[in-house]
Design an enzyme around this catalytic site. Structure first.
Site, PDB file in Angstrom:
ATOM      1  N   TYR A 251      -1.417   0.878   9.050  1.00 48.09           N
ATOM      2  CA  TYR A 251      -2.581  -0.390  10.117  1.00 48.09           C
ATOM      3  C   TYR A 251      -3.030  -0.290  11.093  1.00 48.09           C
ATOM      4  O   TYR A 251      -1.669   0.088  12.032  1.00 48.09           O
ATOM      5  CB  TYR A 251      -2.203  -1.854   9.333  1.00 48.09           C
ATOM      6  CG  TYR A 251      -2.730  -2.284   7.968  1.00 48.09           C
ATOM      7  CD1 TYR A 251      -4.092  -2.111   7.560  1.00 48.09           C
ATOM      8  CD2 TYR A 251      -1.396  -2.676   7.675  1.00 48.09           C
ATOM      9  CE1 TYR A 251      -4.229  -2.764   5.634  1.00 48.09           C
ATOM     10  CE2 TYR A 251      -1.824  -3.186   5.376  1.00 48.09           C
ATOM     11  CZ  TYR A 251      -2.804  -2.675   5.279  1.00 48.09           C
ATOM     12  OH  TYR A 251      -3.158  -2.897   3.893  1.00 48.09           O
TER      13      TYR A 251
ATOM     14  N   ASP B  52      -5.207  -1.057  -5.548  1.00 44.59           N
ATOM     15  CA  ASP B  52      -5.550  -0.928  -4.586  1.00 44.59           C
ATOM     16  C   ASP B  52      -6.779  -2.000  -4.692  1.00 44.59           C
ATOM     17  O   ASP B  52      -7.766  -1.622  -4.238  1.00 44.59           O
ATOM     18  CB  ASP B  52      -5.593  -0.294  -3.496  1.00 44.59           C
ATOM     19  CG  ASP B  52      -5.646  -0.314  -2.193  1.00 44.59           C
ATOM     20  OD1 ASP B  52      -5.731  -2.124  -1.943  1.00 44.59           O
ATOM     21  OD2 ASP B  52      -5.176   0.001  -1.326  1.00 44.59           O
TER      22      ASP B  52
ATOM     23  N   ARG C  79       0.859  -1.626  -0.092  1.00 43.01           N
ATOM     24  CA  ARG C  79      -0.317  -0.528   0.011  1.00 43.01           C
ATOM     25  C   ARG C  79       0.888   1.154  -0.277  1.00 43.01           C
ATOM     26  O   ARG C  79       0.878   2.041   1.224  1.00 43.01           O
ATOM     27  CB  ARG C  79      -0.999  -0.028   1.409  1.00 43.01           C
ATOM     28  CG  ARG C  79      -2.268  -0.675   0.966  1.00 43.01           C
ATOM     29  CD  ARG C  79      -2.996  -0.740   2.225  1.00 43.01           C
ATOM     30  NE  ARG C  79      -4.260  -1.149   0.993  1.00 43.01           N
ATOM     31  CZ  ARG C  79      -5.158  -1.232   2.395  1.00 43.01           C
ATOM     32  NH1 ARG C  79      -5.157  -1.677   3.415  1.00 43.01           N
ATOM     33  NH2 ARG C  79      -7.136  -1.876   1.526  1.00 43.01           N
TER      34      ARG C  79
ATOM     35  N   GLN D 198      -1.535   2.377  -5.675  1.00 43.03           N
ATOM     36  CA  GLN D 198      -2.683   2.903  -5.227  1.00 43.03           C
ATOM     37  C   GLN D 198      -3.968   2.410  -6.009  1.00 43.03           C
ATOM     38  O   GLN D 198      -4.465   2.226  -5.927  1.00 43.03           O
ATOM     39  CB  GLN D 198      -2.575   4.404  -5.108  1.00 43.03           C
ATOM     40  CG  GLN D 198      -3.034   4.647  -3.489  1.00 43.03           C
ATOM     41  CD  GLN D 198      -2.883   5.898  -2.640  1.00 43.03           C
ATOM     42  OE1 GLN D 198      -3.154   6.889  -3.827  1.00 43.03           O
ATOM     43  NE2 GLN D 198      -2.906   6.679  -1.913  1.00 43.03           N
TER      44      GLN D 198
ATOM     45  N   SER E 178      -8.419  -2.060  -1.212  1.00 45.73           N
ATOM     46  CA  SER E 178      -9.394  -0.585  -0.789  1.00 45.73           C
ATOM     47  C   SER E 178     -10.935  -0.388  -1.842  1.00 45.73           C
ATOM     48  O   SER E 178     -12.104  -0.179  -1.252  1.00 45.73           O
ATOM     49  CB  SER E 178      -8.425   0.532  -1.011  1.00 45.73           C
ATOM     50  OG  SER E 178      -7.557   0.154  -0.037  1.00 45.73           O
TER      51      SER E 178
END
Ligand code: NAD
Length: 382
Positions: free
Chosen positions: A229, A130, A122, A127, A133
């Site tokens: 995280y 991803d 990540r 991005q 997500s």
């Protein structure tokens, strides 16, 4: 180079790895594309649309498995499919390499190169790839829509000639990607929203969406692990969260809970007394169900009616929105393919940190160190 698109076989799966609209840039590089008949039907993509986009459609799944150089998938192929893969092929998908590494053994031995969308680092450069997500965004939205559909109340405040209806109260636990989308969706529907997360950084994002962030004094312990995280918390710290959750549940109509810690079972945050304290008709959507669930009453995949409260524990909520889930996933896959396909040629360069991070196995050996550790003989035996 041949790229194959298969019909997903996992029960309840409706998504497809690439849609017809995704094929243009691949075709223009001279890549041949074969699609299994019916692959995109549940995601709104007919066989004819794939043909129009330049692909060949066939019902012969075995021939696609045996001849494709690149196979983008949603879910990991089963062991029968794995045994038919072309040696040296590249397979990309949600392969669950940390949950079920042994399920990939046949493909690793073939050998094929496996890339897991869950393991894409990540970092900013990745991005656009991803997929976690993307799917969390879809699930966060759908969780609120499903809850609103089941709730025997309205979401927005209404001032009518027949009186005033107060807004629904929604409580979101875990303000990561799914949680923030749940907050935004609930706010758009007019609910009053509160949210809790152990990461203090989430507070600003929650408030910017017009929701109230609930703070718990965890005694200054580190709540962030690596990469933004959450860290796994002690039972004592978890208990402080559980108390806050129980107090907030008592005045909430809907709870959407999304708390997860990568590589660990989901923290059990909602006690049974918190569910019992909710008003009849209330709805809890446990998006952490695939990791065991945030509620101690959760049975992953099962909808329960508990003293008037409906507890949903969906295992694959993104698949309930197949068109847009596939569209987002396909874009993530296309961007990932951009790293391994240059001018129509397959080039796997594992010195690229995105590829190295996402690579489960290459040329018969595990690559990602966490997967390699799980596949060690000692780990297998235990
Ligand atoms: P996730 O699915 O692992 O967890 C969901 C949320 O649960 C997280 O916000 C986490 O803090 C929270 N949580 C964990 N344990 C909890 C507990 N005991 N009590 C309350 N909440 C708890 O996380 P995610 O949605 O995948 O994303 C987490 C973070 O990663 C966010 O900061 C997000 O902005 C960041 N992120 C970065 C990128 C990127 O840079 N490319 C992409 C996606 C997400």
């Amino acid at each position: 180079m041949l790229l194959g698109i298969l019909k997903e076989t996992a029960p309840g799966e409706t998504r497809v790895a690439l849609l017809p609209e995704s094929l243009k840039s691949l075709g223009s590089q001279g890549i041949a594309i074969t699609v299994e008949a019916g692959a995109g039907l549940s995601a709104g993509a007919s066989d004819a649309a794939y043909t129009e986009a330049g692909a060949t459609v066939t019902a012969d799944r075995a021939s696609i498995l045996a001849s494709a150089d690149v196979l983008p998938l949603v879910n990991a192929p089963d062991s029968t499919d794995q045994a038919q893969l072309k040696p040296g092929a590249v397979v990309i998908g949600f392969l669950k390499p940390l949950d079920a590494p042994q399920a990939l053994a046949a493909a690793i031995a073939r050998p094929v190169t496996l890339f897991s969308m869950e393991l894409v680092p990540r970092i900013s450069r990745a991005q656009s790839m991803d997929a976690l997500s993307s799917m969390a965004t879809v699930a966060g939205y759908k969780a609120v829509i499903d809850a609103a559909g089941l709730l025997p109340r309205l979401f927005p405040m209404l001032m009518t000639a027949a009186g005033t209806i107060p807004p629904a109260r929604v409580f979101v636990i875990g303000a990561g990607v799914a949680g923030l989308q749940a907050i935004a969706t609930a706010r758009r529907l007019g609910a009053v929203v509160e949210a809790y997360d152990v990461r203090a950084a989430a507070g600003e994002q929650v408030r910017s969406l017009g929701a109230k962030f609930l703070d718990v004094d965890l005694g200054g312990i580190a709540t962030e692990g690596g990469g933004g995280y959450a860290a796994e918390l002690s039972e004592e710290a978890l208990d402080r969260g559980r108390d806050l959750i129980a107090r907030t549940a008592a005045h909430s109509d809907v709870i959407v809970t999304t708390a997860q810690v990568p590589g660990r079972p989901a923290p059990r945050l909602i006690r049974r007394d918190a569910v019992a304290a909710m008003r009849p008709g209330s709805v809890v959507v446990d998006l952490a169900a695939p990791a065991g669930g945030n509620c101690e009453l959760t049975q992953p995949g099962v909808t329960q009616h508990l003293g008037g409260v409906t507890l949903l524990a969906p295992m694959n909520l993104a698949a309930a929105v197949p068109v847009h889930a596939s569209q987002l996933y396909a874009r993530n896959i296309l961007n990932f393919l951009g790293l391994i396909v240059k001018k129509g040629e397959l080039t796997v360069d594992l010195s690229d940190e995105v590829l190295a991070g996402a690579c489960v196995a290459h040329q018969g050996s595990p690559v990602n160190p966490r997967v390699a550790k799980l596949l060690q003989p000692a780990a297998t035996a235990s």
